[in-house]
Design a protein around this motif. Sequence first.
Motif, PDB file in Angstrom:
ATOM      1  N   ASP A 260       0.832  -1.214   0.000  1.00 21.03           N
ATOM      2  CA  ASP A 260       0.000   0.000   0.000  1.00 21.03           C
ATOM      3  C   ASP A 260       0.862   1.257   0.000  1.00 21.03           C
ATOM      4  OD1 ASP A 260      -2.408  -1.330  -0.054  1.00 21.03           O
ATOM      5  OD2 ASP A 260      -2.696  -1.304   2.120  1.00 21.03           O
ATOM      6  N   ASP A 264       1.912   3.613  -5.652  1.00 23.03           N
ATOM      7  CA  ASP A 264       2.084   4.549  -6.757  1.00 23.03           C
ATOM      8  C   ASP A 264       3.353   4.274  -7.564  1.00 23.03           C
ATOM      9  OD1 ASP A 264       3.777   5.270  -4.703  1.00 23.03           O
ATOM     10  OD2 ASP A 264       3.594   7.423  -5.061  1.00 23.03           O
ATOM     11  N   GLN A 265       4.225   3.401  -7.067  1.00 23.29           N
ATOM     12  CA  GLN A 265       5.449   3.036  -7.791  1.00 23.29           C
ATOM     13  C   GLN A 265       5.272   1.756  -8.608  1.00 23.29           C
ATOM     14  OE1 GLN A 265       8.817   2.876  -5.049  1.00 23.29           O
ATOM     15  NE2 GLN A 265       7.831   4.382  -3.733  1.00 23.29           N
ATOM     16  N   ASP A 267       3.959  -0.333 -11.594  1.00 20.46           N
ATOM     17  CA  ASP A 267       3.463  -0.110 -12.944  1.00 20.46           C
ATOM     18  C   ASP A 267       3.311  -1.436 -13.683  1.00 20.46           C
ATOM     19  OD1 ASP A 267       6.022  -0.900 -13.693  1.00 20.46           O
ATOM     20  OD2 ASP A 267       6.726   1.121 -14.117  1.00 20.46           O
ATOM     21  N   THR A 292      -3.547  -2.911  -8.027  1.00 21.41           N
ATOM     22  CA  THR A 292      -2.502  -2.103  -8.669  1.00 21.41           C
ATOM     23  C   THR A 292      -2.436  -2.407 -10.159  1.00 21.41           C
ATOM     24  OG1 THR A 292      -0.703  -3.719  -8.419  1.00 21.41           O
ATOM     25  CG2 THR A 292      -1.174  -2.263  -6.529  1.00 21.41           C
ATOM     26  N   ARG A 293      -1.481  -1.750 -10.837  1.00 18.16           N
ATOM     27  CA  ARG A 293      -1.275  -1.969 -12.276  1.00 18.16           C
ATOM     28  C   ARG A 293      -0.232  -3.037 -12.558  1.00 18.16           C
ATOM     29  NH1 ARG A 293       0.656   3.243 -14.787  1.00 18.16           N
ATOM     30  NH2 ARG A 293       1.773   3.453 -12.814  1.00 18.16           N
TER      31      ARG A 293
END
Length: 388
Positions: A260, A264-265, A267, A292-293
């Motif tokens: 969590d 944002d890191q 990808d 997430t991605r």
Amino acid sequence: MRDIRAAVSRLYASGETFALATVIDTDKSAPRGPGAAMLVSASGEVTGSVSGGCVEGAVYEEALEAIRTGEPVRRTYGYSDEEAFSVGLTCGGTLHMFVEPLSRDTFPQLGSVLGAVDEHQPVAVATVVADPSGADRVGARRVVWPTHAEGDLGAGGGRLADALDDDVRGMLAQGSTGVLRYGADGQRRGDELEVFVQSFTPAPRMLVFGAIDFAAAVADLGTYLGYRVTVCDARPVFATRRRFPTAEEVVVKWPHVFLDEIADQVDERTVVCVLTHDPKFDVPVIKAALATRAGYIGAMGSRRTHEDRLERLREAGVDEERLERLHSPIGLDLGARTPEETAVSIAAELVQVRWGGSGRALRETSGRIHGETPAPTPVPAGFGHVRR
């Protein structure tokens, strides 16, 4: 050049002139893609490979000649009956190579490029590899960062530099490497001038959750494959640097809490391997990973464990569409038993997912072995032409 940067750094720091041979383009079933590089020192030492052995001898001679003359050269190697076992590619493909002498004087920004790669900062090197205009710009280069650029492209290079900086940043954002084509004076609708762009985006991340013996083998192989490996476990007695010496970092924290924090890191290039097969650890972190991605999310466990895990994830609110992204049981069916063999099966699935292979034995398949190499990501319409 990323895989031979230690040797490049050593020779560059010594002040010695050396040669770098780089694959700039390929046709058909070429053994290595654009960006593959081979370094040759003035004493004849070789590091790296451009073809797995097919044309290395010929490229080696070109490299020594480039060191002797100080002149870069563009060469093409393909298959022919006469040359198939000397300097040709027996696989039937074609390699377009650029061989250039390098030193502190000829490439003053190389130290900064190597530093950016080591620090996981994005940077791209754009080199003129063909210039039929006669302006003698072959070998001129420009180093492009997201916020600035350096390098002289020679006579009339101002317009070219402006166009190139924009286009290279587009490629850098996508991690693309390939040839851009322009007019003699940098016109975006021309195709006489060829510029090879090599992007050095930060290496993809591998997040390994569960500090078990299998994780040590996966971390070792992940590092070998070029991932920046993080091992995370809530148990400090297991999550130690001594047990995972090849990992970039070892984190003592609950896996889902750590994920969590760095969501944002994560990808599309990120790999998540959940190896705990303990519900209190893996259900929360898999749920977080599926939000997430991340391009690959795999979880270890038996088929019975997998079915139990799916039910727990559904109860935790994970829908079927997200559950389809989960590779579980993790890895390809190789009959693996040991941690090292299991790591190979996981690595095999990563490669299969990345390139779209069948996962079958090659002798049971037909057609090209390497498949289609992804073309460089095109820059926006109206920008420099990307050679495919």
